[in-house]
Structures are given as C-alpha cells and as structure tokens.
Design a protein around this motif. Structure first.
Motif, PDB file in Angstrom:
ATOM      1  N   GLY A 174      -7.721  29.931 -32.551  1.00 52.41           N
ATOM      2  CA  GLY A 174      -9.222  29.622 -32.746  1.00 52.41           C
ATOM      3  C   GLY A 174      -9.418  28.180 -32.595  1.00 52.41           C
ATOM      4  N   PHE A 175      -8.524  27.307 -32.704  1.00 48.27           N
ATOM      5  CA  PHE A 175      -8.645  25.589 -32.221  1.00 48.27           C
ATOM      6  C   PHE A 175      -8.746  25.439 -30.808  1.00 48.27           C
ATOM      7  CE2 PHE A 175      -6.772  26.100 -36.646  1.00 48.27           C
ATOM      8  CZ  PHE A 175      -7.841  25.256 -37.269  1.00 48.27           C
ATOM      9  N   GLN A 176      -8.420  26.307 -30.208  1.00 44.43           N
ATOM     10  CA  GLN A 176      -8.481  26.200 -28.595  1.00 44.43           C
ATOM     11  C   GLN A 176      -9.882  26.270 -28.470  1.00 44.43           C
ATOM     12  OE1 GLN A 176      -5.366  27.798 -25.902  1.00 44.43           O
ATOM     13  NE2 GLN A 176      -4.538  28.889 -27.966  1.00 44.43           N
ATOM     14  N   ILE A 177     -10.371  25.640 -27.343  1.00 43.46           N
ATOM     15  CA  ILE A 177     -11.898  25.369 -26.859  1.00 43.46           C
ATOM     16  C   ILE A 177     -12.538  26.894 -26.319  1.00 43.46           C
ATOM     17  CG2 ILE A 177     -13.598  24.314 -25.412  1.00 43.46           C
ATOM     18  CD1 ILE A 177     -11.988  21.751 -25.699  1.00 43.46           C
ATOM     19  N   ASN A 178     -11.600  27.350 -25.346  1.00 40.11           N
ATOM     20  CA  ASN A 178     -11.985  28.496 -24.726  1.00 40.11           C
ATOM     21  C   ASN A 178     -11.852  29.784 -25.729  1.00 40.11           C
ATOM     22  OD1 ASN A 178     -12.346  27.265 -22.284  1.00 40.11           O
ATOM     23  ND2 ASN A 178     -10.390  27.492 -21.527  1.00 40.11           N
ATOM     24  N   TYR A 179     -11.110  29.617 -26.829  1.00 39.66           N
ATOM     25  CA  TYR A 179     -11.072  30.890 -27.525  1.00 39.66           C
ATOM     26  C   TYR A 179     -11.323  30.426 -29.023  1.00 39.66           C
ATOM     27  CZ  TYR A 179      -8.179  31.909 -23.563  1.00 39.66           C
ATOM     28  OH  TYR A 179      -7.740  31.944 -22.284  1.00 39.66           O
ATOM     29  N   SER A 180     -12.202  29.848 -28.999  1.00 37.11           N
ATOM     30  CA  SER A 180     -12.756  29.136 -30.588  1.00 37.11           C
ATOM     31  C   SER A 180     -13.704  30.400 -31.165  1.00 37.11           C
ATOM     32  CB  SER A 180     -13.614  28.339 -30.454  1.00 37.11           C
ATOM     33  OG  SER A 180     -14.648  28.401 -29.643  1.00 37.11           O
ATOM     34  N   ARG A 181     -13.697  30.298 -32.433  1.00 37.71           N
ATOM     35  CA  ARG A 181     -14.491  31.270 -33.122  1.00 37.71           C
ATOM     36  C   ARG A 181     -16.068  31.327 -32.501  1.00 37.71           C
ATOM     37  NH1 ARG A 181     -13.898  30.950 -39.595  1.00 37.71           N
ATOM     38  NH2 ARG A 181     -11.953  30.944 -39.032  1.00 37.71           N
ATOM     39  N   SER A 182     -16.580  30.259 -32.273  1.00 34.06           N
ATOM     40  CA  SER A 182     -18.140  30.419 -31.769  1.00 34.06           C
ATOM     41  C   SER A 182     -18.086  30.761 -30.422  1.00 34.06           C
ATOM     42  CB  SER A 182     -18.695  28.767 -31.732  1.00 34.06           C
ATOM     43  OG  SER A 182     -17.781  28.166 -30.766  1.00 34.06           O
ATOM     44  N   VAL A 183     -17.057  30.897 -29.708  1.00 36.32           N
ATOM     45  CA  VAL A 183     -17.077  31.279 -28.051  1.00 36.32           C
ATOM     46  C   VAL A 183     -17.074  32.771 -28.373  1.00 36.32           C
ATOM     47  CG1 VAL A 183     -15.984  31.694 -26.032  1.00 36.32           C
ATOM     48  CG2 VAL A 183     -16.247  29.253 -27.060  1.00 36.32           C
ATOM     49  N   LEU A 184     -16.149  33.253 -29.289  1.00 32.09           N
ATOM     50  CA  LEU A 184     -16.084  34.777 -29.617  1.00 32.09           C
ATOM     51  C   LEU A 184     -17.415  35.429 -30.347  1.00 32.09           C
ATOM     52  CD1 LEU A 184     -14.359  37.594 -29.797  1.00 32.09           C
ATOM     53  CD2 LEU A 184     -13.548  36.502 -31.980  1.00 32.09           C
ATOM     54  N   LYS A 185     -17.805  34.891 -31.124  1.00 33.27           N
ATOM     55  CA  LYS A 185     -19.190  34.975 -31.709  1.00 33.27           C
ATOM     56  C   LYS A 185     -20.202  35.384 -30.598  1.00 33.27           C
ATOM     57  CE  LYS A 185     -22.334  33.924 -35.437  1.00 33.27           C
ATOM     58  NZ  LYS A 185     -22.585  32.839 -36.562  1.00 33.27           N
ATOM     59  N   SER A 186     -20.232  34.403 -29.531  1.00 36.36           N
ATOM     60  CA  SER A 186     -21.406  34.332 -28.581  1.00 36.36           C
ATOM     61  C   SER A 186     -21.098  35.458 -27.617  1.00 36.36           C
ATOM     62  CB  SER A 186     -21.209  32.970 -27.775  1.00 36.36           C
ATOM     63  OG  SER A 186     -22.250  33.075 -26.715  1.00 36.36           O
ATOM     64  N   ILE A 187     -19.926  35.819 -27.307  1.00 38.67           N
ATOM     65  CA  ILE A 187     -19.349  37.006 -26.460  1.00 38.67           C
ATOM     66  C   ILE A 187     -19.971  38.135 -27.123  1.00 38.67           C
ATOM     67  CG2 ILE A 187     -17.708  38.220 -25.343  1.00 38.67           C
ATOM     68  CD1 ILE A 187     -16.565  35.525 -24.814  1.00 38.67           C
ATOM     69  N   ILE A 188     -19.496  38.490 -28.406  1.00 40.34           N
ATOM     70  CA  ILE A 188     -19.632  39.801 -29.125  1.00 40.34           C
ATOM     71  C   ILE A 188     -21.212  39.866 -29.237  1.00 40.34           C
ATOM     72  CG2 ILE A 188     -19.860  40.716 -31.548  1.00 40.34           C
ATOM     73  CD1 ILE A 188     -16.984  39.339 -31.931  1.00 40.34           C
ATOM     74  N   LYS A 189     -22.017  38.993 -29.237  1.00 40.04           N
ATOM     75  CA  LYS A 189     -23.662  39.087 -29.432  1.00 40.04           C
ATOM     76  C   LYS A 189     -24.189  39.672 -28.183  1.00 40.04           C
ATOM     77  CE  LYS A 189     -24.853  35.385 -32.858  1.00 40.04           C
ATOM     78  NZ  LYS A 189     -25.609  34.539 -32.989  1.00 40.04           N
ATOM     79  N   GLN A 190     -23.296  39.468 -27.154  1.00 42.03           N
ATOM     80  CA  GLN A 190     -23.851  40.150 -25.743  1.00 42.03           C
ATOM     81  C   GLN A 190     -23.576  41.444 -25.767  1.00 42.03           C
ATOM     82  OE1 GLN A 190     -22.365  37.980 -22.216  1.00 42.03           O
ATOM     83  NE2 GLN A 190     -21.829  35.968 -23.705  1.00 42.03           N
ATOM     84  N   TYR A 191     -22.856  42.221 -26.751  1.00 40.75           N
ATOM     85  CA  TYR A 191     -22.667  43.631 -26.545  1.00 40.75           C
ATOM     86  C   TYR A 191     -23.282  44.333 -27.680  1.00 40.75           C
ATOM     87  CZ  TYR A 191     -19.413  42.630 -22.777  1.00 40.75           C
ATOM     88  OH  TYR A 191     -19.227  42.346 -21.231  1.00 40.75           O
ATOM     89  N   PRO A 192     -24.545  44.479 -27.875  1.00 38.78           N
ATOM     90  CA  PRO A 192     -25.115  45.295 -29.077  1.00 38.78           C
ATOM     91  C   PRO A 192     -24.971  46.712 -28.829  1.00 38.78           C
ATOM     92  CG  PRO A 192     -26.731  44.817 -27.362  1.00 38.78           C
ATOM     93  CD  PRO A 192     -25.499  43.965 -27.061  1.00 38.78           C
ATOM     94  N   LEU A 193     -24.898  47.482 -29.836  1.00 42.08           N
ATOM     95  CA  LEU A 193     -24.753  49.004 -29.670  1.00 42.08           C
ATOM     96  C   LEU A 193     -25.428  49.541 -28.776  1.00 42.08           C
ATOM     97  CD1 LEU A 193     -23.253  51.748 -30.821  1.00 42.08           C
ATOM     98  CD2 LEU A 193     -25.151  51.645 -32.613  1.00 42.08           C
ATOM     99  N   LYS A 194     -26.578  49.306 -28.574  1.00 35.35           N
ATOM    100  CA  LYS A 194     -27.519  50.035 -27.561  1.00 35.35           C
ATOM    101  C   LYS A 194     -26.877  49.713 -25.915  1.00 35.35           C
ATOM    102  CE  LYS A 194     -32.292  49.888 -25.672  1.00 35.35           C
ATOM    103  NZ  LYS A 194     -33.735  49.618 -26.152  1.00 35.35           N
ATOM    104  N   ASP A 195     -26.748  48.467 -25.851  1.00 34.34           N
ATOM    105  CA  ASP A 195     -25.806  48.181 -24.526  1.00 34.34           C
ATOM    106  C   ASP A 195     -24.789  48.790 -24.155  1.00 34.34           C
ATOM    107  OD1 ASP A 195     -28.402  46.563 -24.319  1.00 34.34           O
ATOM    108  OD2 ASP A 195     -27.628  44.706 -24.309  1.00 34.34           O
ATOM    109  N   VAL A 196     -23.942  48.815 -25.293  1.00 35.90           N
ATOM    110  CA  VAL A 196     -22.525  49.356 -25.069  1.00 35.90           C
ATOM    111  C   VAL A 196     -22.593  51.111 -24.638  1.00 35.90           C
ATOM    112  CG1 VAL A 196     -20.476  50.029 -26.104  1.00 35.90           C
ATOM    113  CG2 VAL A 196     -21.301  47.592 -26.024  1.00 35.90           C
ATOM    114  N   LYS A 197     -23.530  51.524 -25.457  1.00 37.50           N
ATOM    115  CA  LYS A 197     -24.159  53.058 -25.221  1.00 37.50           C
ATOM    116  C   LYS A 197     -24.205  53.157 -23.871  1.00 37.50           C
ATOM    117  CE  LYS A 197     -24.775  54.960 -29.785  1.00 37.50           C
ATOM    118  NZ  LYS A 197     -25.850  55.648 -30.598  1.00 37.50           N
TER     119      LYS A 197
END
Length: 527
Positions: A426-449
């Motif tokens: 998580g201390f790596q820039i490309n794989y930080s907690r904030s980057v992961l949180k941002s990506i997860i937000k792009q996949y709400p249940l409605k869009d994944v379905k």
C-alpha cells in the motif's frame, strides 16, 4: 443301357418345363426329379462309368443353362433397382455447405439343416438399420433420415442377393453329393498324410471345377457388376457390402466353395471401402465455413456422427473385421479435428474458441456415448480441447466486467512476487489505498450487473442453440468472476488490513444474476 440312354432326354425335358413355370422355386422340382434316380446313378458310377459320365454331362449342360438364365434375370432386376435409385439420390458425403423376395431352398440334406437356418436369419443376426438419432435441425435432420432410409433399403436388397446366392450354391452341392456322389470341397486336416492330402486336393479340384462350370463364373461376373454399380450409386454402400460379405464368410463352414467365393468378392469391397474413407478424408479437408451464418456444429462433425452411429447400428462389436472399420473411424476423426481447427480460424462470425469448444464438446459426447476403445485417445484429446478453449474464451476472449480492478490486483500480485511484503504494498504510489478506493468506486453494483448482462448476451449471440451450452459457458464465466472476487478480497485483507475497503457487489449478487438469466433462457426454450 438302352433305357439309360433315354434317361437324360426324359429327365431334362420335364426339368425345363418345371424351370419355365417356376424358376424362383429354389429348384425343388428339379432336384426331386433327379433324386429319384440316385440309386441308379450310383450303380452306373460303379458298373458303367461311361453311361454315368454321359448322364452327368447332360445334367451339367442343362442345369448350367438354367442357372445362367436365373442368375441373369435376378441380377438384372437388382442392378436396375440400384441404378434407378442412384439417379434420384445424392448419396453419402462429408462435403456440404459448412423386387420380389426369394424364399429359402427345400432342405434335402439333413446334415446342413443348422447351417441353412443360420443363413435364413442373416439379417437378424447382424442387425438392422434404423433412422438416426442425430441432433440437428430442419434440413439436416431430413437429410440424415433420408440417407439412413436409403441405406436400410440397400442393405435389405443386398441381403436378398446373398439369400438368393447362398441356398442356390449350398443346395446344389448337397444335390451333387447325394445324387451323383460328388464329394464336398473340404479343408485338408493338418494331420493328414501325404497320400490323403493328394487325394483330397484332387477331389477338391474336380468338385470346384464342376461348381465353377455350373454357376461360379456367372455368379462372379454378376455379383462383381452389382458391387461396382452399388459403389458408383453411393460409395457408402461399400460399408454394408463389407459387412454382409464378411459375416457369412466366417459362418459357412459347410460350403468351402461359397466361403472362397465370398472372400474373393470381399477383397473388392474392402478396396472400395478404403477408397471411400480416403475420399471422405479429402472432402473433410476441403470443407469451408458458411459465409453468412455462424458455424455452430460443423457439417463434417454431424456427418461423422451419422457415420459412426449408423455403422455401429449394423456392426456387431464381436465381428472380427471391425479392425478395418475402426481404422476408418480414427482416420475420419483425425481429419475432422483438423477441419474444426482450420475452420475456426477461417470463419469471422464468432471467436475461434467458440467453434473449437462447441464442436469438440459434441465430439466428446458422441465418443462417450459410443464407448469405442479405438477412439479413447481421441476422446480424451477432444475433451482437453473443449476445456482449454472454453477456459480461454471465458477468461480472455469474452471480456472482464471488472477490468480495472483486475488490472490493479495483477500489479499487486507482481509486487508480491518481487519480494515486496504484503503490508508494504500500500505504500507504493500505483497501489496505494487511495488508488484502490478510487477504482472500486468506478464499479457500483448497478454498473457491474449491466456489464455482466452485456457479456451474457454476448455469449448468447456466439453460441448455437443446437448444442445447448449456454448454461455451461455462462456458469464457467460467472465462476471465473467469482474466483477473481475471492482472490481480490483475500489480497485486500492481507495487503490493506483495517482499510474497510470492499466491493459494492457480492458473490450472491453475481450468482443471482446468472440464475435469473438461466431461468429466462429455460422459459424461452433456448437454454
């Protein structure tokens, strides 16, 4: 002697009359008339060989003419039926867009009763040909059913040919032995003395020459002509002739002459069958994909199924000559494998993997159902190709509904493999907690379905209804998504502990979506 000289004229004048009235009566009257003089003829053979020879020569000349006429009439009718049918039908091919019956002869020799009985049941002992049970739709099913019906009719016709020939020869041999004292042709025992071998060879040669003169040459000529006409009408008929000629040749222990006669014809049919297989392999190699439709189950795959099922329906698995048939199975299937792979790449309607796994699934199910030991290795190969191409399709070619999440965690796994500890990822820039949180937000249940439904619709468009693989492919696809989800949740737990990060969609959401689609497909009759 004066009386004996009149016997041939009196005897054969009546014989010819009987022949003209009922030549299909298996010569019952002829043999009975001659058999009345058996004692007299045997006496002549001992005490007046010259008179005996004259009488037998007269019989031989007369009966040869009768047989020639009878054989010619019979075969002319059967050959005419085959030629008429060949003008109407296309015949069997892997190429494509993607009379009156005869009765058994009167039993004269009790010692051959069981032999004749086995011949009268020849059709039942080998099996009959029914309409095929091949999956397919519309024109394909009609074509297969029509072809199977034609094959059955030819098989019945060829059986009648053998049922005509066999009693003709067998009963004449009985008659010659009982009335004229002519010995049967017999195999020479292995423990016979040199003198016994010489005597038996001389007797066999004399008897063979007599039988050949009576009808052997004419029978040989007519049967070979019928075999050639049949092959020209439909090369697939060589399979039926191979079976029918091969079966009696192992059972006719009572007629060495007939066994040898059928064996000589069998050699011709064997060459025809080999040529048939060679031509079919060539046709499979020339098969091309349909230009305007998705491939589905290829024409050559359906035809191979037709060939195997039809052949197994008529071929007893205990028949010794199955070796040649099984070689044909293997040669054709290897050609089909090559054709499926080639056509999958040539066609442009669906991903190549779809053509591969649909057709190899069909072939695997066929071989599993037929349970043929000669195809076991190819069955395993087809099963592997099915699994490999199905996995490639659902994991690579189809598309990923959570692609960015997958890309992110692919990088995480690479970091872990390069000796980075989980708590340090998580201390790596490309794989930080904030980057992961941002990506997860792009996949709400409605869009994944919505994305999963898109790919399920894509599967539906790629697959053919005929093979019914939608549920299997959809299940494999959903399983691949669930496997990713399980793996990613595990990585979050180990690399981002106490982060509270998770996906909006859950395993149950994906399972519910898939189950709903399967239910809809089942209700629409397409699943």
């Amino acid at each position: 002697k004066a009386f004996l000289k009149t016997v041939p004229k009196l005897l054969y004048a009546e014989l010819d009359e009987k022949f003209r009235k009922d030549w299909q009566g298996k010569h019952r009257a002829r043999h009975i008339n001659v058999a009345r003089f058996a004692s007299l003829l045997n006496w002549c053979k001992v005490f007046d060989p010259v008179m005996y020879g004259a009488i037998f020569q007269s019989y031989q000349t007369s009966i040869t003419k009768c047989y020639a006429k009878e054989i010619n009439t019979f075969f002319k009718d059967k050959i005419g039926l085959i030629q008429k049918k060949s003008n109407m039908d296309k015949g069997f091919s892997f190429a494509g867009k993607t009379s009156g019956s005869t009765t058994s002869m009167m039993d004269i020799s009790a010692s051959r009763q069981s032999f004749r009985g086995s011949l009268s049941n020849i059709r039942g002992s080998i099996g009959s040909v029914d309409s095929m049970n091949v999956k397919g739709s519309g024109d394909s099913m009609v074509t297969y059913q029509t072809q199977s019906e034609n094959n059955s009719k030819f098989d019945s016709l060829f059986c009648k040919v053998l049922e005509f020939i066999t009693p003709l020869v067998v009963d004449e041999e009985d008659h010659l032995n009982e009335v004229f004292g002519i010995p049967y042709i017999e195999d020479i025992p292995t423990d016979a003395t040199d003198n016994e071998i010489r005597i038996r060879k001389e007797e066999n040669t004399r008897t063979n020459n007599i039988l050949v003169k009576l009808f052997g040459a004419k029978l040989d000529q007519e049967l070979q002509q019928l075999i050639e006409v049949s092959y020209k009408a439909d090369p697939y008929y060589s399979l039926y002739m191979y079976l029918r000629l091969g079966k009696p040749s192992h059972n006719q222990e009572g007629s060495v002459f007939l066994k040898r006669f059928y064996s000589s014809c069998l050699i011709i049919v064997k060459r025809q069958f080999d040529m048939f297989i060679k031509n079919q392999v060539s046709q499979i190699g020339e098969a091309r994909p349909h230009k305007s439709k998705r491939c589905g189950i290829l024409h050559c795959v359906h035809k191979y199924e037709h060939f195997v099922r039809d052949t197994e329906r008529i071929f007893d698995r205990k028949v010794e000559r199955r070796t040649e048939i099984e070689k044909g199975y293997v040669a054709l299937l290897e050609a089909v494998f090559l054709a499926v792979e080639r056509i999958s790449k040539e066609q442009q309607k669906v991903p190549p993997e779809v053509v591969m796994f649909e057709n190899h699934h069909h072939l695997t199910e066929l071989m599993r159902a037929m349970n043929l030991s000669c195809l076991r290795e190819l069955q395993d190969r087809a099963a592997r190709l099915y699994e490999t191409n199905l996995n490639e399709y659902v994991t690579v070619k189809l598309g990923n509904p959570i692609e960015k999440i997958s890309t992110f965690f692919t990088g995480v796994k690479q970091s872990l493999s390069s000796a980075v500890r989980p708590e340090e990822v998580g201390f790596q820039i490309n794989y930080s907690r904030s980057v992961l949180k941002s990506i997860i937000k792009q996949y709400p249940l409605k869009d994944v379905k919505k994305s999963i439904e898109h790919y399920l619709n894509k599967i539906d468009k790629h697959l053919c209804d005929e093979e019914g693989l939608y549920e299997r492919v959809g299940s494999a696809y959903c399983h691949s998504i669930l496997s990713q989800l399980t793996q990613y949740l595990s990585l979050i737990k180990s690399c981002y502990p106490d982060s509270g990060l998770t996906f909006e969609f859950r395993e149950d959401d994906i399972r519910h979506l898939f189950n709903t689609r399967i239910t809809q497909k089942s209700q629409s009759g397409k699943g």
